[in-house]
Write a protein that holds these residues in place. Structure first.
Motif, mmCIF file in Angstrom:
data_model
loop_
_atom_site.group_PDB
_atom_site.id
_atom_site.type_symbol
_atom_site.label_atom_id
_atom_site.label_comp_id
_atom_site.label_asym_id
_atom_site.label_seq_id
_atom_site.Cartn_x
_atom_site.Cartn_y
_atom_site.Cartn_z
ATOM 1 N N SER A 1 -4.382 1.124 -7.691
ATOM 2 C CA SER A 1 -4.985 0.606 -6.266
ATOM 3 C C SER A 1 -5.230 -0.942 -6.593
ATOM 4 O O SER A 1 -5.467 -1.229 -7.763
ATOM 5 C CB SER A 1 -6.384 1.311 -5.840
ATOM 6 O OG SER A 1 -7.072 0.622 -4.913
ATOM 7 N N ARG B 1 -14.291 2.669 -7.451
ATOM 8 C CA ARG B 1 -13.083 1.945 -7.190
ATOM 9 C C ARG B 1 -13.036 0.400 -7.509
ATOM 10 O O ARG B 1 -11.831 -0.053 -7.856
ATOM 11 C CB ARG B 1 -12.361 2.177 -5.920
ATOM 12 C CG ARG B 1 -12.131 3.752 -5.346
ATOM 13 C CD ARG B 1 -11.269 4.154 -6.332
ATOM 14 N NE ARG B 1 -9.945 3.761 -6.212
ATOM 15 C CZ ARG B 1 -9.133 4.144 -5.406
ATOM 16 N NH1 ARG B 1 -9.254 4.782 -4.382
ATOM 17 N NH2 ARG B 1 -8.052 3.446 -5.467
ATOM 18 N N LEU C 1 0.770 -1.330 -0.146
ATOM 19 C CA LEU C 1 -0.092 0.111 0.015
ATOM 20 C C LEU C 1 1.047 1.318 -0.156
ATOM 21 O O LEU C 1 0.513 2.113 -0.619
ATOM 22 C CB LEU C 1 -1.147 0.069 1.188
ATOM 23 C CG LEU C 1 -1.958 -0.995 1.188
ATOM 24 C CD1 LEU C 1 -2.787 -1.013 2.698
ATOM 25 C CD2 LEU C 1 -2.649 -1.115 -0.152
#
Length: 353
Positions: A312, A350, A295
């Motif tokens: 992501s 997302r 991350l």
């Protein structure tokens, strides 16, 4: 009459020895083999006390080999114009010298330390000679015409054998080169068959091959593993809004981030359109630590990048204990479920793919 029969029988036996040498030369596959055959046959054909095998070498006579009752000049190099073997090669004819000390072609200083009193030298190949064969006696003696004939016949056969060796060596080199090319081509084909064209990572086949082997090795050694399943968030949105080329850029960026964050020993692969898998081997199997590293890598990229998208991914991780007997497929299925649970918890914008 008896003497004539004896002489003829002796010549016949020498012809048989010459034929034997010719047969041996036809089977020779290297210059050292040729040298041994020639030096031995040369002495036996004439009954001399010593024989040398001389090669023409860039303006010099190189005494490559010898077989004699005492050392001669093996390993020595002498100028072509100051050596009897050089004379024989230059004039393309045999040299018969009954007394070396009354012949101006003989470099006497080179011969004084030796046993040699008389000699005969014949060129190897009369057309453009490549060497010479020398026979030497420890007493004054004039080689007969038949002896010179036998020695020259041996030299002619030697030239053919040397040419054959050169051709054979060239063919062997071609075979080696061709074999190496085929091995390289096969390696490249194998590499292509297990590599993802877009990202350069392992493809699905490559992942299964490498991870299955790594998993078995870890289990034999009692080591732990960690299987990681990543699904890139929002790839479909990027493809629909900005085109597949930009979507491909996103996948390449994710691949680069994974490669840069993980170790070379870890098995990293793109196994589907937006799906990546990693098999972590050994000590770096802490799920929380690995998730944090990934991350942070994504965040650093997003903060510094001028890309039109945000990197992501939804992640599922399955620890693999040494006693865990699940297959790669079973582990992937478990990791996929965990990844999907994480993806469901993200905003729709997302997690659409």
């Amino acid at each position: 009459m008896t003497v004539e029969i004896s002489i003829e029988a002796d010549y016949t036996s020498r012809m048989e020895r010459l034929l034997q040498a010719v047969q041996e030369l036809s089977l020779a596959r290297s210059l050292p083999e040729i040298q041994v055959i020639v030096r031995t046959a040369a002495r036996e054909l004439t009954g001399c006390d010593g024989a040398t095998f001389v090669l023409k070498d860039d303006g010099f006579c190189y005494y490559a080999d010898e077989y004699a009752i005492a050392p001669l000049w093996k390993g020595g190099r002498f100028p072509l114009d100051n050596c009897v073997s050089g004379w024989a090669m230059h004039h393309r004819e045999a040299v018969v010298i009954p007394d070396i000390y009354v012949d101006e072609r003989v470099p006497h200083e080179a011969y004084r330390p030796t046993f040699v009193k008389s000699m005969v030298m014949v060129p190897i190949r009369k057309v453009d000679p490549i060497g010479a064969i020398g026979n030497y006696w420890a007493y004054e003696r004039e080689a007969t015409e038949k002896e010179v004939f036998l020695l020259q016949a041996l030299a002619d056969s030697t030239s053919i054998a040397m040419e054959n060796v050169a051709v054979y060596a060239e063919l062997e080199e071609r075979v080696r080169d061709r074999t190496a090319e085929l091995e390289m081509a096969n390696d490249e084909i194998h590499k292509l068959s297990i590599t993802d064209d877009l990202t350069g990572l392992n493809n699905r086949r490559g992942f299964y091959l490498r991870s299955d082997a790594a998993l078995h090795a870890a289990r034999r050694q009692g080591g732990s593993c960690l299987l990681v399943f990543l699904d890139v968030d929002g790839l479909k949105l990027v493809n629909d809004a900005q085109g597949h080329e930009v979507g491909d850029d996103l996948l390449v960026d994710v691949a680069g981030l994974l490669s840069g964050t993980l170790r070379e020993s870890d098995v990293v692969a793109r196994i589907g359109g937006d799906e990546f898998c990693v098999l972590i081997i050994g000590p770096d199997c802490d799920q929380a630590a690995l998730r944090s590293r990934l991350l942070k890598a994504f965040d650093r990229f997003n903060e510094s990048s001028d890309r039109s998208y945000v990197v992501s991914a939804s992640i599922g991780m399955v620890p693999v204990a040494p006693a865990d007997a699940d297959t790669i497929d079973e582990l992937l299925a478990r990791a996929d479920e965990l990844m999907y649970e994480e993806k469901k918890g993200k905003p729709t914008s997302r997690r659409l793919a």
